[in-house]
Design a protein around this motif. Structure first.
Motif: not given
Ligand code: ZN
Length: 170
Positions: A51, A92-93, A134, A138
């Motif tokens: 991310q 989710c960011l 979660h 990723h």
């Molecule tokens: Zn996420």
């Protein structure tokens, strides 16, 4: 420490399985410190290295209300997964503005390397188990959108495109 840019849906790094970390170097420690800062800045409860554009198997978690201190895990893996399922809302960011109910295992046990404490095994349930599943997703290039029905997924993607178009107009 520095806040890093959070990669958004559409960035290929989010869809690329991350590499295992071979050694916890100073650069990895610096990355983890930045990941915590980035997560807190965005008021998130978890963040995975892809991310912030880094394809390595690292997560940071602060489950807030849960009775566990914030932690980082390097090369985390799910070693046990309970059969009982649980439904809860996720965001989710990397996909700001979207939320949906996602079904996950209620209990998971995750093992990984805590850069400060060595090998660590975390028995999680409820919210913490959800965050771990979660974030581990990723690391495999999987997003919560992939865990909902095709119909809901289409609705979410439509909403995402609209949100992005509105942002671009602003
Ligand atoms: Zn996420």
């Amino acid at each position: 420490m520095a806040i890093r840019a959070v990669r958004l849906l559409g960035d290929p790094v989010l869809r690329t399985p991350a590499r295992p970390v071979t050694e916890v170097t100073q650069a990895i420690r610096a990355l983890i410190a930045d990941m915590f800062e980035t997560m807190y800045n965005a008021e998130g409860v978890g963040l995975a290295a892809p991310q912030v554009g880094v394809g390595e198997r690292i997560i940071v978690v602060d489950a807030r209300e849960e009775d566990i201190a914030p932690f980082a895990l390097v090369n985390p893996v799910i070693v046990e997964i309970g059969g009982e399922r649980d439904k809860g809302e996720e965001g989710c960011l990397s996909i700001p503005g979207l939320k949906e109910i996602v079904e996950r295992a209620l209990h998971v046990t995750v093992e990984g390397t805590d850069p400060d404490a060595g090998v660590r095994r975390i028995d999680a349930d409820g919210l913490l188990a959800r965050i771990l599943q979660h974030e581990l997703d990723h690391l495999d290039g999987v997003l919560f959108l992939d865990r909902v029905s095709p119909l809901k997924r289409r609705m979410l993607l439509r909403k995402w495109r609209k949100l992005r178009a509105d942002t671009a107009d602003a």
